[in-house]
Design a protein around this motif. Structure first.
Motif, PDB file in Angstrom:
ATOM      1  N   LEU A 148      49.442  21.559  44.418  1.00 48.98           N
ATOM      2  CA  LEU A 148      48.951  22.146  43.173  1.00 48.98           C
ATOM      3  C   LEU A 148      49.038  23.670  43.217  1.00 48.98           C
ATOM      4  CD1 LEU A 148      47.548  22.040  40.439  1.00 48.98           C
ATOM      5  CD2 LEU A 148      45.357  21.849  41.641  1.00 48.98           C
ATOM      6  N   GLU A 149      48.607  24.261  44.322  1.00 54.31           N
ATOM      7  CA  GLU A 149      48.664  25.722  44.433  1.00 54.31           C
ATOM      8  C   GLU A 149      50.108  26.219  44.444  1.00 54.31           C
ATOM      9  OE1 GLU A 149      46.081  27.639  44.169  1.00 54.31           O
ATOM     10  OE2 GLU A 149      44.838  25.836  43.969  1.00 54.31           O
ATOM     11  N   GLN A 150      50.988  25.473  45.107  1.00 58.50           N
ATOM     12  CA  GLN A 150      52.402  25.853  45.111  1.00 58.50           C
ATOM     13  C   GLN A 150      52.984  25.794  43.703  1.00 58.50           C
ATOM     14  OE1 GLN A 150      54.326  27.019  47.555  1.00 58.50           O
ATOM     15  NE2 GLN A 150      56.054  27.174  46.126  1.00 58.50           N
ATOM     16  N   MET A 151      52.606  24.770  42.958  1.00 53.32           N
ATOM     17  CA  MET A 151      53.084  24.650  41.578  1.00 53.32           C
ATOM     18  C   MET A 151      52.585  25.823  40.734  1.00 53.32           C
ATOM     19  SD  MET A 151      54.879  23.068  39.404  1.00 53.32           S
ATOM     20  CE  MET A 151      55.277  21.628  40.421  1.00 53.32           C
ATOM     21  N   LYS A 152      51.330  26.232  40.941  1.00 48.43           N
ATOM     22  CA  LYS A 152      50.791  27.364  40.201  1.00 48.43           C
ATOM     23  C   LYS A 152      51.560  28.640  40.516  1.00 48.43           C
ATOM     24  CE  LYS A 152      46.057  25.682  39.590  1.00 48.43           C
ATOM     25  NZ  LYS A 152      44.623  25.932  39.887  1.00 48.43           N
ATOM     26  N   ASN A 153      51.897  28.835  41.794  1.00 46.68           N
ATOM     27  CA  ASN A 153      52.687  30.011  42.170  1.00 46.68           C
ATOM     28  C   ASN A 153      54.040  30.017  41.479  1.00 46.68           C
ATOM     29  OD1 ASN A 153      50.694  31.021  43.787  1.00 46.68           O
ATOM     30  ND2 ASN A 153      51.617  30.414  45.715  1.00 46.68           N
ATOM     31  N   ASP A 154      54.696  28.855  41.478  1.00 46.08           N
ATOM     32  CA  ASP A 154      56.023  28.768  40.862  1.00 46.08           C
ATOM     33  C   ASP A 154      55.949  29.018  39.357  1.00 46.08           C
ATOM     34  OD1 ASP A 154      57.026  28.163  43.351  1.00 46.08           O
ATOM     35  OD2 ASP A 154      57.085  26.003  43.034  1.00 46.08           O
ATOM     36  N   ILE A 155      54.931  28.432  38.719  1.00 38.97           N
ATOM     37  CA  ILE A 155      54.792  28.619  37.272  1.00 38.97           C
ATOM     38  C   ILE A 155      54.488  30.076  36.951  1.00 38.97           C
ATOM     39  CG2 ILE A 155      53.387  28.029  35.271  1.00 38.97           C
ATOM     40  CD1 ILE A 155      55.366  25.876  36.092  1.00 38.97           C
ATOM     41  N   ALA A 156      53.610  30.702  37.739  1.00 43.22           N
ATOM     42  CA  ALA A 156      53.276  32.106  37.499  1.00 43.22           C
ATOM     43  C   ALA A 156      54.513  32.989  37.635  1.00 43.22           C
ATOM     44  CB  ALA A 156      52.193  32.553  38.470  1.00 43.22           C
ATOM     45  N   CYS A 209      49.449  35.061  29.348  1.00 40.19           N
ATOM     46  CA  CYS A 209      50.501  34.038  29.469  1.00 40.19           C
ATOM     47  C   CYS A 209      50.381  33.280  30.781  1.00 40.19           C
ATOM     48  CB  CYS A 209      51.881  34.693  29.364  1.00 40.19           C
ATOM     49  SG  CYS A 209      52.308  35.263  27.704  1.00 40.19           S
ATOM     50  N   VAL A 210      50.136  34.010  31.867  1.00 38.54           N
ATOM     51  CA  VAL A 210      50.002  33.359  33.178  1.00 38.54           C
ATOM     52  C   VAL A 210      48.790  32.434  33.188  1.00 38.54           C
ATOM     53  CG1 VAL A 210      49.552  33.745  35.627  1.00 38.54           C
ATOM     54  CG2 VAL A 210      51.202  35.181  34.437  1.00 38.54           C
ATOM     55  N   ALA A 211      47.656  32.939  32.689  1.00 34.26           N
ATOM     56  CA  ALA A 211      46.432  32.114  32.675  1.00 34.26           C
ATOM     57  C   ALA A 211      46.613  30.881  31.801  1.00 34.26           C
ATOM     58  CB  ALA A 211      45.254  32.953  32.187  1.00 34.26           C
ATOM     59  N   TYR A 212      47.261  31.046  30.654  1.00 35.24           N
ATOM     60  CA  TYR A 212      47.466  29.919  29.736  1.00 35.24           C
ATOM     61  C   TYR A 212      48.393  28.882  30.370  1.00 35.24           C
ATOM     62  CZ  TYR A 212      48.343  27.426  25.359  1.00 35.24           C
ATOM     63  OH  TYR A 212      48.437  26.472  24.390  1.00 35.24           O
ATOM     64  N   ALA A 213      49.433  29.353  31.034  1.00 37.55           N
ATOM     65  CA  ALA A 213      50.384  28.433  31.666  1.00 37.55           C
ATOM     66  C   ALA A 213      49.713  27.643  32.788  1.00 37.55           C
ATOM     67  CB  ALA A 213      51.584  29.200  32.204  1.00 37.55           C
ATOM     68  N   LEU A 214      48.846  28.301  33.556  1.00 36.07           N
ATOM     69  CA  LEU A 214      48.177  27.619  34.661  1.00 36.07           C
ATOM     70  C   LEU A 214      47.215  26.544  34.163  1.00 36.07           C
ATOM     71  CD1 LEU A 214      47.414  30.553  37.130  1.00 36.07           C
ATOM     72  CD2 LEU A 214      49.337  28.969  37.123  1.00 36.07           C
ATOM     73  N   GLU A 246      47.198  36.126  44.949  1.00 34.90           N
ATOM     74  CA  GLU A 246      46.990  35.042  43.992  1.00 34.90           C
ATOM     75  C   GLU A 246      47.781  35.304  42.717  1.00 34.90           C
ATOM     76  OE1 GLU A 246      45.306  32.214  44.255  1.00 34.90           O
ATOM     77  OE2 GLU A 246      44.787  32.650  46.342  1.00 34.90           O
ATOM     78  N   PRO A 247      48.286  34.239  42.072  1.00 34.50           N
ATOM     79  CA  PRO A 247      49.087  34.431  40.840  1.00 34.50           C
ATOM     80  C   PRO A 247      48.355  35.213  39.761  1.00 34.50           C
ATOM     81  CG  PRO A 247      49.290  32.179  41.623  1.00 34.50           C
ATOM     82  CD  PRO A 247      48.237  32.827  42.467  1.00 34.50           C
ATOM     83  N   THR A 248      47.041  34.976  39.642  1.00 33.89           N
ATOM     84  CA  THR A 248      46.274  35.678  38.611  1.00 33.89           C
ATOM     85  C   THR A 248      45.895  37.091  39.035  1.00 33.89           C
ATOM     86  OG1 THR A 248      44.265  34.637  39.506  1.00 33.89           O
ATOM     87  CG2 THR A 248      45.337  33.559  37.634  1.00 33.89           C
TER      88      THR A 248
END
Length: 481
Positions: free
Chosen positions: A128-136, A29-34, A475-477
């Motif tokens: 972009l990295e901040q957005m990935k953290n928030d989404i994760a 789910c995390v990978a797909y969302a990113l 890292e989120p992943t």
């Protein structure tokens, strides 16, 4: 033929069923969302835009080269260049040219703009990295909520199975005259209440799965499901660090600080760029032009029929006698225009030079712009300071929340152990008729609630640990589950 069709339909049906049965893990789910979340995709577009802006700023150092060409027809009453008489005619004129320009000095504006573009690109990367953290983090929260609802539904269904057994057992005891009819009614009321709780729990699970699917931009809500895994608590070693250590790591790794720092640097460059308006600008230029026309030429030749003529050139002093001389008698002939290429190289020309612009007075526009940039810089510095304070506050709050969640989880485990013993004791007493159905139902309810509280506190604790891991720079992943 019918057998082949049947086999194909059966195969397609099997593939569809397999696709529908797919259950998503948290990592998937995390990978797909990113990769697919709209906010992440928009941030990636911002990075691409920043790359274009950076390349555009680099282009300011290069000369400009432009070419032009024109071929026009003019129709109407115009003067005949040979006879001087106004005539209605149509003429064609062609012209072409090229211009080269280069900035020699612009108050270092080009250099500052290129530096600003590089800073803006870096800020876009951090965003972009901040957005990935928030989404994760959002995906993890939604996923754990769905798992919590699954576990709660399991607890209620399992306990309802026990209740169904108790109904049958109590019914036999009532028929045998061992227990009163009221005990059976009490157990049946408990069963009805649990069935209602099952419906509510199923709805909560469905809503949580839909919310997670929407976050992942998956539209097949009906078939979306997550792996039914009872995650163990992992990553608790993050609490071996002090809150101060996590704050220090967050300041070095978190993108909120880096973004605020880059915004302050952007404000500094904007101030430097605005000050360039105080300086003169020097540019160089060179242009080449040529032309061609289809209009006839006028040629001057000696009249063959009257090659010379007497022309008065002056007077003799004292006598005023006129003095004449023989001069060629020229006439004008209209001839065809020269060939196209020959006209181009005969009529071409080159111009080059320098242009200096000195700002003297512009209605205080440059000065006011510098003042605005100074205010913006001060505001960016304040924002950086506030971001550092907010990050420190958020880390301490997350640290305290994680410690509190741990204590809540441990207390829930202790309470569950006690309620399990109490429930077993109440069951034994109820089976031999030493307690009534109401007291047994209350004990069972407390046991059910204790299980649900363990689930809630457990997944809350897991989520709090993930928040701390992200603050620590994981890292989120790579989040530990």
């Amino acid at each position: 033929m019918k057998l082949h069709q049947f086999l194909i339909i059966a195969l397609l049906t099997g593939l569809t069923a397999t696709a529908q049965q797919k259950k998503w893990t948290l990592q998937e789910c995390v990978a797909y969302a990113l990769e697919n979340n709209i906010s992440v995709l928009q941030s990636e577009l911002n990075v691409e835009q920043a790359e274009v802006d950076q390349f555009d700023a680099f282009g300011n150092f290069l000369p400009t080269l432009n070419a032009n060409a024109s071929n026009a027809w003019q129709s109407g009453l115009t003067q005949n260049i040979t006879t001087g008489v106004l005539e209605t005619q149509t003429t064609r004129n062609f012209s072409a040219g090229a211009n080269v320009g280069v900035d020699i000095f612009r108050g270092l504006q080009n250099q500052r703009q290129y530096q600003r573009a590089k800073i803006a690109k870096l800020a876009s990367d951090y965003n972009l990295e901040q957005m990935k953290n928030d989404i994760a983090l959002n995906v993890a929260n939604s996923y754990l909520q769905a798992l919590l609802n699954k576990q709660n539904l399991k607890v209620i269904k399992a306990q309802n199975e026990v209740t169904q057994q108790q109904i049958q057992q109590t019914s036999d005891l009532v028929e045998g005259g061992v227990l009163p009819q009221g005990d059976l009614l009490e157990i049946q009321a408990t069963n009805a209440n649990e069935l209602q709780q099952i419906v509510v729990a199923e709805n909560q699970l469905k809503v949580s799965l839909i919310s997670l699917a929407q976050l992942l931009l998956i539209k097949d809500y009906e078939n979306f499901d997550v792996v039914d895994t009872d995650y163990e608590v992992s990553g608790a070693e993050i609490l071996t660090n002090s809150a101060g250590q996590i704050v220090s790591s967050a300041r070095e790794n978190r993108f909120e600080i880096k973004i605020a720092e880059q915004n302050a640097e952007l404000a500094k460059k904007d101030l430097q760029i605005s000050r360039a308006a105080y300086y003169p600008t020097l540019s160089g230029f060179m242009s080449y032009n040529t032309r061609e026309s289809d209009r006839n030429r006028v040629d001057q030749v000696v009249d063959p029929n009257d090659p010379s003529e007497l022309v008065e050139i002056g007077f003799v002093d004292g006598t005023n006698q006129a003095v004449f001389t023989n001069s060629p008698n020229f006439i004008f002939n209209e001839i065809e225009p020269l060939p196209f290429i020959e006209q181009l190289w005969r009529n071409d020309g080159l111009a080059y030079g320098f242009q200096l612009n000195v700002p003297i007075f512009n209605g205080f526009a440059a000065r006011n712009n510098v003042k605005r940039r100074k205010i913006a810089l001060k505001n960016a510095e304040y924002q950086l300071e506030q971001t550092e304070l907010d990050l420190e506050s958020n880390v301490y709050q997350a640290y305290v929340d994680a410690q509190g969640a741990l204590k809540s989880y441990e207390a829930a485990l202790t309470a569950l152990e006690s309620q399990e013993l109490a429930y077993q004791y109440a069951t034994d007493r109820y089976d031999v008729g030493l307690t009534n159905a109401f007291d047994f139902s209350q004990s069972k309810l407390r046991y059910d609630n204790a299980k649900i509280e363990v689930n809630r506190s457990k997944y809350d604790y897991i989520f709090r640990l993930k928040v701390l891991e992200l603050f620590f720079g994981v890292e989120p992943t790579s989040l530990k589950f």
